[in-house]
Design a protein around this motif. Structure first.
Motif, PDB file in Angstrom:
ATOM      1  N   ARG A   1       0.808  -1.219   0.000  1.00  0.00           N
ATOM      2  CA  ARG A   1       0.000   0.000   0.000  1.00  0.00           C
ATOM      3  C   ARG A   1       0.841   1.268   0.000  1.00  0.00           C
ATOM      4  O   ARG A   1       0.312   2.367   0.068  1.00  0.00           O
ATOM      5  N   LEU A   2       2.169   1.109  -0.073  1.00  0.00           N
ATOM      6  CA  LEU A   2       3.040   2.271  -0.101  1.00  0.00           C
ATOM      7  C   LEU A   2       2.896   3.005  -1.431  1.00  0.00           C
ATOM      8  O   LEU A   2       2.831   2.384  -2.493  1.00  0.00           O
ATOM      9  N   PRO A   3       2.868   4.328  -1.411  1.00  0.00           N
ATOM     10  CA  PRO A   3       2.780   5.082  -2.663  1.00  0.00           C
ATOM     11  C   PRO A   3       4.050   4.941  -3.484  1.00  0.00           C
ATOM     12  O   PRO A   3       5.146   4.809  -2.925  1.00  0.00           O
ATOM     13  N   SER A   4       3.916   4.973  -4.798  1.00  0.00           N
ATOM     14  CA  SER A   4       5.088   4.806  -5.664  1.00  0.00           C
ATOM     15  C   SER A   4       6.086   5.934  -5.471  1.00  0.00           C
ATOM     16  O   SER A   4       7.290   5.750  -5.673  1.00  0.00           O
ATOM     17  N   GLY A   5       5.599   7.120  -5.076  1.00  0.00           N
ATOM     18  CA  GLY A   5       6.501   8.250  -4.865  1.00  0.00           C
ATOM     19  C   GLY A   5       7.516   7.977  -3.771  1.00  0.00           C
ATOM     20  O   GLY A   5       8.672   8.408  -3.857  1.00  0.00           O
ATOM     21  N   LEU A   6       7.105   7.238  -2.727  1.00  0.00           N
ATOM     22  CA  LEU A   6       8.017   6.903  -1.642  1.00  0.00           C
ATOM     23  C   LEU A   6       9.110   5.964  -2.139  1.00  0.00           C
ATOM     24  O   LEU A   6      10.283   6.119  -1.790  1.00  0.00           O
ATOM     25  N   GLU A   7       8.737   5.014  -2.969  1.00  0.00           N
ATOM     26  CA  GLU A   7       9.735   4.098  -3.521  1.00  0.00           C
ATOM     27  C   GLU A   7      10.731   4.843  -4.398  1.00  0.00           C
ATOM     28  O   GLU A   7      11.929   4.557  -4.380  1.00  0.00           O
ATOM     29  N   GLN A   8      10.239   5.794  -5.184  1.00  0.00           N
ATOM     30  CA  GLN A   8      11.136   6.574  -6.020  1.00  0.00           C
ATOM     31  C   GLN A   8      12.122   7.366  -5.170  1.00  0.00           C
ATOM     32  O   GLN A   8      13.285   7.542  -5.539  1.00  0.00           O
ATOM     33  N   HIS A   9      11.636   7.850  -4.019  1.00  0.00           N
ATOM     34  CA  HIS A   9      12.529   8.581  -3.109  1.00  0.00           C
ATOM     35  C   HIS A   9      13.618   7.653  -2.574  1.00  0.00           C
ATOM     36  O   HIS A   9      14.792   8.039  -2.491  1.00  0.00           O
ATOM     37  N   LEU A  10      13.244   6.433  -2.214  1.00  0.00           N
ATOM     38  CA  LEU A  10      14.241   5.466  -1.759  1.00  0.00           C
ATOM     39  C   LEU A  10      15.242   5.171  -2.876  1.00  0.00           C
ATOM     40  O   LEU A  10      16.436   5.039  -2.634  1.00  0.00           O
ATOM     41  N   GLY A  11      14.736   5.072  -4.099  1.00  0.00           N
ATOM     42  CA  GLY A  11      15.609   4.795  -5.227  1.00  0.00           C
ATOM     43  C   GLY A  11      16.613   5.892  -5.492  1.00  0.00           C
ATOM     44  O   GLY A  11      17.711   5.641  -5.999  1.00  0.00           O
ATOM     45  N   SER A  12      16.251   7.125  -5.138  1.00  0.00           N
ATOM     46  CA  SER A  12      17.169   8.248  -5.372  1.00  0.00           C
ATOM     47  C   SER A  12      18.439   8.115  -4.530  1.00  0.00           C
ATOM     48  O   SER A  12      19.472   8.703  -4.860  1.00  0.00           O
ATOM     49  N   LEU A  13      18.377   7.340  -3.444  1.00  0.00           N
ATOM     50  CA  LEU A  13      19.564   7.123  -2.620  1.00  0.00           C
ATOM     51  C   LEU A  13      20.617   6.334  -3.386  1.00  0.00           C
ATOM     52  O   LEU A  13      21.810   6.441  -3.112  1.00  0.00           O
ATOM     53  N   TYR A  14      20.168   5.510  -4.341  1.00  0.00           N
ATOM     54  CA  TYR A  14      21.097   4.672  -5.107  1.00  0.00           C
ATOM     55  C   TYR A  14      21.540   5.331  -6.415  1.00  0.00           C
ATOM     56  O   TYR A  14      22.615   5.035  -6.921  1.00  0.00           O
ATOM     57  N   ALA A  15      20.679   6.209  -6.952  1.00  0.00           N
ATOM     58  CA  ALA A  15      20.878   6.693  -8.319  1.00  0.00           C
ATOM     59  C   ALA A  15      22.252   7.311  -8.546  1.00  0.00           C
ATOM     60  O   ALA A  15      22.911   7.044  -9.558  1.00  0.00           O
ATOM     61  N   SER A  16      22.705   8.139  -7.616  1.00  0.00           N
ATOM     62  CA  SER A  16      23.972   8.841  -7.817  1.00  0.00           C
ATOM     63  C   SER A  16      25.159   7.882  -7.881  1.00  0.00           C
ATOM     64  O   SER A  16      26.171   8.182  -8.520  1.00  0.00           O
ATOM     65  N   ALA A  17      25.020   6.725  -7.230  1.00  0.00           N
ATOM     66  CA  ALA A  17      26.139   5.769  -7.213  1.00  0.00           C
ATOM     67  C   ALA A  17      26.414   5.191  -8.592  1.00  0.00           C
ATOM     68  O   ALA A  17      27.544   4.787  -8.887  1.00  0.00           O
ATOM     69  N   PHE A  18      25.403   5.148  -9.457  1.00  0.00           N
ATOM     70  CA  PHE A  18      25.573   4.543 -10.771  1.00  0.00           C
ATOM     71  C   PHE A  18      26.171   5.506 -11.792  1.00  0.00           C
ATOM     72  O   PHE A  18      26.532   5.103 -12.891  1.00  0.00           O
ATOM     73  N   GLU A  19      26.257   6.787 -11.432  1.00  0.00           N
ATOM     74  CA  GLU A  19      26.802   7.769 -12.366  1.00  0.00           C
ATOM     75  C   GLU A  19      28.283   7.544 -12.632  1.00  0.00           C
ATOM     76  O   GLU A  19      28.818   8.015 -13.630  1.00  0.00           O
ATOM     77  N   ALA A  20      28.944   6.824 -11.724  1.00  0.00           N
ATOM     78  CA  ALA A  20      30.378   6.561 -11.898  1.00  0.00           C
ATOM     79  C   ALA A  20      30.642   5.547 -13.001  1.00  0.00           C
ATOM     80  O   ALA A  20      31.782   5.402 -13.441  1.00  0.00           O
ATOM     81  N   TYR A  21      29.609   4.840 -13.447  1.00  0.00           N
ATOM     82  CA  TYR A  21      29.769   3.823 -14.478  1.00  0.00           C
ATOM     83  C   TYR A  21      29.240   4.367 -15.806  1.00  0.00           C
ATOM     84  O   TYR A  21      28.041   4.599 -15.947  1.00  0.00           O
ATOM     85  N   PRO A  22      30.116   4.595 -16.788  1.00  0.00           N
ATOM     86  CA  PRO A  22      29.676   5.158 -18.061  1.00  0.00           C
ATOM     87  C   PRO A  22      28.759   4.208 -18.819  1.00  0.00           C
ATOM     88  O   PRO A  22      28.897   2.983 -18.733  1.00  0.00           O
ATOM     89  N   SER A  23      27.846   4.792 -19.565  1.00  0.00           N
ATOM     90  CA  SER A  23      26.923   3.989 -20.361  1.00  0.00           C
ATOM     91  C   SER A  23      27.668   3.344 -21.535  1.00  0.00           C
ATOM     92  O   SER A  23      28.565   3.937 -22.131  1.00  0.00           O
TER      93      SER A  23
END
Length: 289
Positions: free
Chosen positions: A51-73
């Protein structure tokens, strides 16, 4: 009259039971209460998570997002994203919500993290013979998102942290250790959750290609390489590989799924980044915690 003192047979100041035994009973009682509280809170997590809103999950995901910027596409990562987008459309999931990250690693694995992040460790691509096998694995990770398994695992970790901070405070070694473990957890799910994700992937694979070729390919390789007995998987989060194959084969027979020729891997998927010089890459290494 002569006074004759009587021997004292009882002394309220002396315990007739073992002090060590009383301590063990006390500690056992506290442990029992903690276990009951954890189980109850765990059920509460299972009730709340869907029952958690998707916005909360996206906020949790933002904690990880910056870590992946170190790996080039790379072209391989873009090919993975294209295939994932196709599977998302096939499974009628919300487009644009899932991002694939291809990380150089000598370990063959894939992970589902909050916020729709799918991490593919590069050595996995070397273990696959067809697009169908890869599609099954990506669909399996999407299955964890559909069932919100990733949040359930995170939620139970938060329960442990809350209990530790309540008993010992926030600034103690145990609480800090639990917080570090939660941040670097490799999203380990129960065997039941893994089985449900496998079945979701099987149905999605059939919808995607009109048959289920490649569904058991990766597990067959695992079964050949893994010489451990079924008993060693008793406390494991993943089912025994041969049991996973048997479950999928039973489902295939029940639903009469067809098996046809597999599709070779996209040539771009062979543009795999070189892994670091280490045996295994953990989520701690990836996220830098």
């Amino acid at each position: 009259m002569k006074y004759t003192p009587k021997a004292l047979h009882e002394n309220v100041n002396i315990s007739h039971s073992s002090t060590l035994w009383e301590l063990l009973l006390l500690l056992g009682g506290i442990l029992g209460i903690l276990v009951i509280v954890y189980i109850v809170l765990g059920f509460a997590v299972d009730f709340v998570v869907p029952r958690l809103p998707s916005g909360l999950e996206q906020h949790l995901g933002s904690l990880y997002a910056s870590a992946f910027e170190a790996y080039p596409s790379t072209s391989a990562e873009r090919a993975l994203q294209t295939l994932t987008d196709q599977i998302v459309k096939t499974a009628s999931l919300q487009s644009g919500q899932y991002k694939v990250h291809l990380i150089p690693a000598s370990q063959a694995n894939a992970l589902a993290l909050p916020g729709g992040h799918i991490v593919v460790l590069s050595a996995l691509l070397n273990e696959l013979d067809s697009e169908n096998e890869l599609a099954f694995i990506l669909a399996h990770e999407l299955g964890h998102f559909v069932h919100r398994d990733h949040l359930r695992g995170l939620g139970r970790g938060l329960v442990l942290i809350a209990m530790s901070s309540l008993l010992f405070g926030l600034d103690n070694t145990l609480t800090n250790f639990l917080m570090q473990s939660l941040l670097t957890i490799e999203m380990r799910f129960s065997q039941g959750q893994e089985t449900q994700a496998d079945l979701f992937a099987l149905e999605t694979l059939n919808t995607q290609y009109g048959h289920i070729a490649g569904a058991t390919g990766f597990f067959e390789k695992l079964a050949e390489e893994d010489r451990r007995s079924r008993l060693t998987y008793f406390f494991s989060t993943h089912p025994y590989p041969r049991d996973r194959i048997a479950t999928l084969q039973q489902h295939i027979r029940e639903f009469g799924y067809a098996i046809e020729a597999e599709i070779p891997l996209n040539v771009q998927l062979h543009d795999i980044p070189e892994p670091p010089n280490q045996k295994n890459t953990t989520l701690r290494d990836i996220l830098g915690f």
